[in-house]
Design a protein around this motif. Structure first.
Motif, short mmCIF file in Angstrom:
data_model
loop_
_atom_site.label_atom_id
_atom_site.label_comp_id
_atom_site.label_asym_id
_atom_site.label_seq_id
_atom_site.Cartn_x
_atom_site.Cartn_y
_atom_site.Cartn_z
N THR A 11 0.84 -1.20 0.00
CA THR A 11 0.00 0.00 0.00
C THR A 11 0.87 1.24 0.00
O THR A 11 2.10 1.17 0.10
N SER A 12 0.22 2.39 -0.04
CA SER A 12 0.94 3.67 -0.11
C SER A 12 1.53 4.09 1.23
O SER A 12 2.39 4.96 1.26
N GLY A 13 1.08 3.52 2.31
CA GLY A 13 1.57 3.92 3.62
C GLY A 13 0.70 4.98 4.28
O GLY A 13 0.93 5.35 5.44
N ARG A 14 -0.29 5.51 3.57
CA ARG A 14 -1.21 6.49 4.16
C ARG A 14 -2.12 5.77 5.15
O ARG A 14 -2.60 4.67 4.87
N GLN A 15 -2.36 6.39 6.28
CA GLN A 15 -3.14 5.75 7.34
C GLN A 15 -4.60 5.52 6.94
O GLN A 15 -5.17 4.49 7.22
N ASN A 16 -5.23 6.49 6.30
CA ASN A 16 -6.67 6.39 6.00
C ASN A 16 -6.95 5.96 4.56
O ASN A 16 -8.06 6.13 4.08
N ALA A 17 -5.98 5.41 3.89
CA ALA A 17 -6.19 4.96 2.51
C ALA A 17 -7.07 3.72 2.50
O ALA A 17 -6.91 2.83 3.34
N PRO A 18 -8.03 3.65 1.58
CA PRO A 18 -8.90 2.46 1.52
C PRO A 18 -8.13 1.25 1.01
O PRO A 18 -7.74 1.19 -0.15
N ALA A 19 -7.87 0.32 1.89
CA ALA A 19 -7.09 -0.87 1.53
C ALA A 19 -7.96 -2.12 1.65
O ALA A 19 -8.97 -2.14 2.37
N TYR A 20 -7.57 -3.14 0.94
CA TYR A 20 -8.23 -4.43 0.99
C TYR A 20 -7.18 -5.49 1.33
O TYR A 20 -6.02 -5.35 0.99
N THR A 21 -7.64 -6.54 1.98
CA THR A 21 -6.78 -7.67 2.29
C THR A 21 -7.17 -8.82 1.38
O THR A 21 -8.33 -9.22 1.34
N VAL A 22 -6.19 -9.32 0.65
CA VAL A 22 -6.40 -10.48 -0.23
C VAL A 22 -5.74 -11.67 0.45
O VAL A 22 -4.54 -11.66 0.73
N ARG A 23 -6.53 -12.68 0.71
CA ARG A 23 -6.00 -13.92 1.29
C ARG A 23 -5.66 -14.84 0.13
O ARG A 23 -6.53 -15.24 -0.63
N CYS A 24 -4.36 -15.15 0.01
CA CYS A 24 -3.90 -15.91 -1.16
C CYS A 24 -2.69 -16.75 -0.78
O CYS A 24 -1.72 -16.22 -0.23
N ARG A 25 -2.73 -18.04 -1.07
CA ARG A 25 -1.60 -18.95 -0.86
C ARG A 25 -1.00 -18.86 0.54
O ARG A 25 0.21 -18.85 0.72
N GLY A 26 -1.83 -18.76 1.54
CA GLY A 26 -1.35 -18.74 2.91
C GLY A 26 -0.79 -17.41 3.36
O GLY A 26 -0.17 -17.33 4.42
N GLU A 27 -0.97 -16.36 2.59
CA GLU A 27 -0.49 -15.03 2.93
C GLU A 27 -1.64 -14.04 2.94
O GLU A 27 -2.67 -14.27 2.29
N LEU A 28 -1.45 -12.96 3.66
CA LEU A 28 -2.39 -11.85 3.63
C LEU A 28 -1.70 -10.71 2.89
O LEU A 28 -0.63 -10.25 3.29
N ILE A 29 -2.31 -10.26 1.79
CA ILE A 29 -1.73 -9.22 0.95
C ILE A 29 -2.57 -7.97 1.09
O ILE A 29 -3.77 -7.99 0.84
N TRP A 30 -1.94 -6.87 1.53
CA TRP A 30 -2.65 -5.58 1.62
C TRP A 30 -2.44 -4.83 0.33
O TRP A 30 -1.31 -4.57 -0.09
N VAL A 31 -3.53 -4.43 -0.32
CA VAL A 31 -3.48 -3.67 -1.58
C VAL A 31 -4.48 -2.53 -1.52
O VAL A 31 -5.48 -2.60 -0.81
N GLU A 32 -4.20 -1.49 -2.28
CA GLU A 32 -5.15 -0.40 -2.48
C GLU A 32 -5.72 -0.59 -3.87
O GLU A 32 -5.03 -0.44 -4.87
N CYS A 33 -7.00 -0.96 -3.92
CA CYS A 33 -7.60 -1.42 -5.16
C CYS A 33 -8.31 -0.32 -5.92
O CYS A 33 -8.89 0.59 -5.35
N ASP A 34 -8.31 -0.47 -7.22
CA ASP A 34 -9.06 0.36 -8.14
C ASP A 34 -10.53 -0.06 -8.04
O ASP A 34 -10.83 -1.25 -7.91
N PRO A 35 -11.47 0.88 -8.11
CA PRO A 35 -12.90 0.49 -8.06
C PRO A 35 -13.30 -0.50 -9.15
O PRO A 35 -14.13 -1.37 -8.93
N GLY A 36 -12.73 -0.38 -10.33
CA GLY A 36 -13.02 -1.34 -11.41
C GLY A 36 -12.56 -2.75 -11.07
O GLY A 36 -13.23 -3.72 -11.38
N PHE A 37 -11.41 -2.85 -10.41
CA PHE A 37 -10.90 -4.14 -9.99
C PHE A 37 -11.83 -4.77 -8.95
O PHE A 37 -12.14 -5.96 -9.02
#
Length: 154
Positions: A115-141
């Motif tokens: 993620t960008s490191g901003r505290q209030n940025a809308p982030a999502y957690t993707v659970r994949c292959r035994g890991e938790l991935i934090w991403v900031e997603c595009d609305p289309g995605f």
């Protein structure tokens, strides 16, 4: 054939701690340099060392993430100083277990933050292959992923 392509960038924002470290080191280098010019020439050596350290440290903090989703393949690349690209994560949509709004931690899984490191940025957690991935997603995605996974909106 209808291809699904999403590409978006998330620039990294320096945290308060990193901003403070950068400001203190620049200030110290300037004070040592002024002291070397007016009082003791021996202070020139520490000022040069601090200036070089600040230069390389600040350069290492200039990066952004590029997310690319093409027909089910999801790739995250780290772009360093807008010159060097490094693929840091690749997964297929079929490997995603769950997509959750917010930053979920724990559960005995490794957390990887893209993620960008901003505290209030809308982030999502993707659970994949035994890991938790934090991403900031595009609305289309997110709308594309709602076709495959039940995702709560905020």
């Amino acid at each position: 054939m209808r291809d699904v392509v999403f590409e978006w960038y998330v620039p990294y924002v320096l945290s308060r701690k990193q901003q403070l470290v950068k400001a203190v080191m620049v200030s110290a280098a300037l004070v040592f340099f002024v002291d070397a010019v007016f009082f003791a020439a021996a202070m020139l050596f520490p000022s040069v060392i601090l200036a070089v350290t600040v230069f390389f440290l600040a350069r290492s903090w200039r990066y952004e993430y590029e997310y690319v989703y093409v027909n089910g393949d999801f790739t995250i690349s780290k772009i360093i100083r807008k010159a060097k690209r490094k693929d840091v994560y690749h997964a297929s949509r079929t490997e995603f277990e769950e997509i959750i709004p917010g930053r979920i931690t724990g559960q005995g899984r490794q957390v990887r933050d893209f993620t960008s490191g901003r505290q209030n940025a809308p982030a999502y957690t993707v659970r994949c292959r035994g890991e938790l991935i934090w991403v900031e997603c595009d609305p289309g995605f997110i709308s594309e992923m709602k076709k495959y996974y039940p995702i709560q909106t905020r």
